[in-house]
Scaffold this active site. Structure first.
Site, PDB file in Angstrom:
ATOM      1  N   PRO A  92       0.822  -1.215   0.000  1.00 11.58           N
ATOM      2  CA  PRO A  92       0.000   0.000   0.000  1.00 11.58           C
ATOM      3  C   PRO A  92       0.853   1.262   0.000  1.00 11.58           C
ATOM      4  O   PRO A  92       0.366   2.336  -0.337  1.00 11.58           O
ATOM      5  CB  PRO A  92      -0.835  -0.116   1.276  1.00 11.58           C
ATOM      6  CG  PRO A  92      -0.287  -1.257   2.056  1.00 11.58           C
ATOM      7  CD  PRO A  92       0.600  -2.063   1.173  1.00 11.58           C
ATOM      8  N   GLU A 119       2.162  -7.456   8.030  1.00  8.78           N
ATOM      9  CA  GLU A 119       2.449  -6.019   7.910  1.00  8.78           C
ATOM     10  C   GLU A 119       3.554  -5.742   6.898  1.00  8.78           C
ATOM     11  O   GLU A 119       4.099  -4.642   6.841  1.00  8.78           O
ATOM     12  CB  GLU A 119       2.855  -5.436   9.270  1.00  8.78           C
ATOM     13  CG  GLU A 119       1.876  -5.704  10.392  1.00  8.78           C
ATOM     14  CD  GLU A 119       0.495  -5.116  10.127  1.00  8.78           C
ATOM     15  OE1 GLU A 119       0.422  -3.950   9.692  1.00  8.78           O
ATOM     16  OE2 GLU A 119      -0.497  -5.826  10.342  1.00  8.78           O
ATOM     17  N   ARG A 161      -1.609  -8.629 -21.219  1.00  9.63           N
ATOM     18  CA  ARG A 161      -2.375  -8.265 -22.411  1.00  9.63           C
ATOM     19  C   ARG A 161      -1.605  -7.307 -23.316  1.00  9.63           C
ATOM     20  O   ARG A 161      -2.004  -7.096 -24.463  1.00  9.63           O
ATOM     21  CB  ARG A 161      -3.757  -7.700 -22.049  1.00  9.63           C
ATOM     22  CG  ARG A 161      -3.727  -6.454 -21.230  1.00  9.63           C
ATOM     23  CD  ARG A 161      -5.113  -6.075 -20.741  1.00  9.63           C
ATOM     24  NE  ARG A 161      -6.002  -5.606 -21.804  1.00  9.63           N
ATOM     25  CZ  ARG A 161      -5.914  -4.419 -22.378  1.00  9.63           C
ATOM     26  NH1 ARG A 161      -4.972  -3.566 -22.007  1.00  9.63           N
ATOM     27  NH2 ARG A 161      -6.767  -4.066 -23.324  1.00  9.63           N
ATOM     28  N   ASP A 176      -7.822   1.861 -25.405  1.00  8.69           N
ATOM     29  CA  ASP A 176      -7.961   1.811 -23.946  1.00  8.69           C
ATOM     30  C   ASP A 176      -8.033   3.224 -23.373  1.00  8.69           C
ATOM     31  O   ASP A 176      -7.288   4.097 -23.759  1.00  8.69           O
ATOM     32  CB  ASP A 176      -6.751   1.117 -23.288  1.00  8.69           C
ATOM     33  CG  ASP A 176      -6.673  -0.357 -23.647  1.00  8.69           C
ATOM     34  OD1 ASP A 176      -7.606  -0.857 -24.289  1.00  8.69           O
ATOM     35  OD2 ASP A 176      -5.670  -0.995 -23.270  1.00  8.69           O
TER      36      ASP A 176
HETATM   37  O1  97T Z   1      -2.998  -3.676   1.107  1.00  5.81           O
HETATM   38  C1  97T Z   1      -1.956  -4.426   0.669  1.00  5.81           C
HETATM   39  C2  97T Z   1      -1.412  -5.397   1.512  1.00  5.81           C
HETATM   40  C3  97T Z   1      -0.327  -6.148   1.058  1.00  5.81           C
HETATM   41  C4  97T Z   1       0.198  -5.935  -0.218  1.00  5.81           C
HETATM   42  C5  97T Z   1      -0.349  -4.966  -1.052  1.00  5.81           C
HETATM   43  C6  97T Z   1      -1.434  -4.201  -0.624  1.00  5.81           C
HETATM   44  C7  97T Z   1      -1.979  -3.170  -1.524  1.00  5.81           C
HETATM   45  O2  97T Z   1      -1.507  -3.001  -2.793  1.00  5.81           O
HETATM   46  N1  97T Z   1      -2.179  -1.992  -3.363  1.00  5.81           N
HETATM   47  C8  97T Z   1      -3.081  -1.517  -2.512  1.00  5.81           C
HETATM   48  C9  97T Z   1      -2.973  -2.252  -1.322  1.00  5.81           C
END
Ligand code: 97T
Length: 273
Positions: A92, A119, A161, A176
């Site tokens: 994230p 985590e 793709r 696209d």
């Molecule tokens: O929320 C996550 C947890 C682990 C690995 C990736 C993510 C994530 O990737 N993009 C948004 C959230």
């Protein structure tokens, strides 16, 4: 292109066997290797995580299984003639995954994905491999997943793709919404097919008119309508010079006008979409 995925949930990657990615594999465009991280654990409980230094909630994935897994698959790849791997780490806190990044990744010969649960992975793993190869830490959007596996599927499909010979002409990607050179980054408008009437609903007359110019204009207006409604950020960032006179008329009908400095658009009134 070679793809390696190291995960504690190899079954989660089963979709890589079907649909478009499966077809790319069958056509020999993609060579996919899914590895179970727990193969590189040596204790009775196959431990892959531990408590965070400094305290705090959750668990952190341990260095050793990741390091041993990556060393093993990298050695296998190099031995079988592959070169130039790049590491793709879903997180994230990564950079946003966009069509532009999908194009960049599709130009690489070998991608290694490390989806993490808990985590995240001990930072030293990324730091270590970053000395040997490019590392892409990517986020697929502003929401929280339970782990990176779904992000691997998203990135893989967007990349696969784009590989030569994966999409047929009919499904070609030049239109696209986010493809470079698509309608100035507007969203696509609505589409219709037969039958011409369904539950009392008709097709917009213009699409049956045979007037190619009017059809193109209608599609563009619908694209502007959708983009202002769903992605105003895409309009706001646009140079007003990117739009022709008819676009500017439509934007004005939709309640938008150029900023006084002439570089951005802003919504000046709410309009029923
Ligand atoms: O929320 C996550 C947890 C682990 C690995 C990736 C993510 C994530 O990737 N993009 C948004 C959230």
């Amino acid at each position: 292109m070679r793809l390696d995925v190291v995960t504690i949930f190899p079954e989660y990657l089963e979709p890589l066997n079907v649909s478009l990615v499966g077809k790319a594999r069958a056509r020999g465009r993609l060579d996919v290797h899914v590895h179970d991280l727990r193969e590189w654990t040596y204790d009775r409980h196959n431990t892959v995580d531990d408590t965070p230094y400094g305290g705090g909630p959750g668990m952190v994935m341990k260095t050793e299984p990741w390091g041993d897994a990556l060393d093993t698959l990298l050695a296998d790849g190099y031995e079988t003639g592959h070169t130039s791997p790049a590491l793709v780490v879903p997180t994230p806190s990564g950079r946003p995954f966009t069509q532009e990044l999908a194009v960049e990744l599709s130009e690489r010969p070998w991608l290694v994905f490390t989806p993490a649960r808990y985590e995240g992975i001990d930072r030293r793993v990324v730091d270590e491999y970053a000395t040997r190869m490019p590392v892409y830490e990517v986020s697929i959007g502003d929401y929280v997943l339970a782990g990176g596996e779904a992000a691997v599927l998203v990135v893989t499909e967007a990349v696969a793709r784009l590989l030569p010979g994966v999409l047929g002409n009919a499904e070609s990607h030049r239109d696209d919404s986010f493809a470079p050179g698509a309608m100035a980054n507007l969203l696509e408008g609505p589409v219709y097919t037969k039958p011409p009437e369904w539950r009392g609903r008709d097709i917009p007359d213009v699409l049956l008119s045979g007037h190619h110019g009017r059809i193109a204009r209608w599609r563009r207006d619908e694209a502007l309508r959708r983009t202002t409604a769903n992605r105003p950020d895409l309009i706001e960032r646009c140079d007003p010079a990117a739009f022709d006179k008819k676009d500017r008329e439509m934007l004005s009908i939709l309640g938008w006008e150029p900023e006084p400095d002439g570089r951005f658009w802003r919504r000046v009134k709410a309009v029923e979409e």
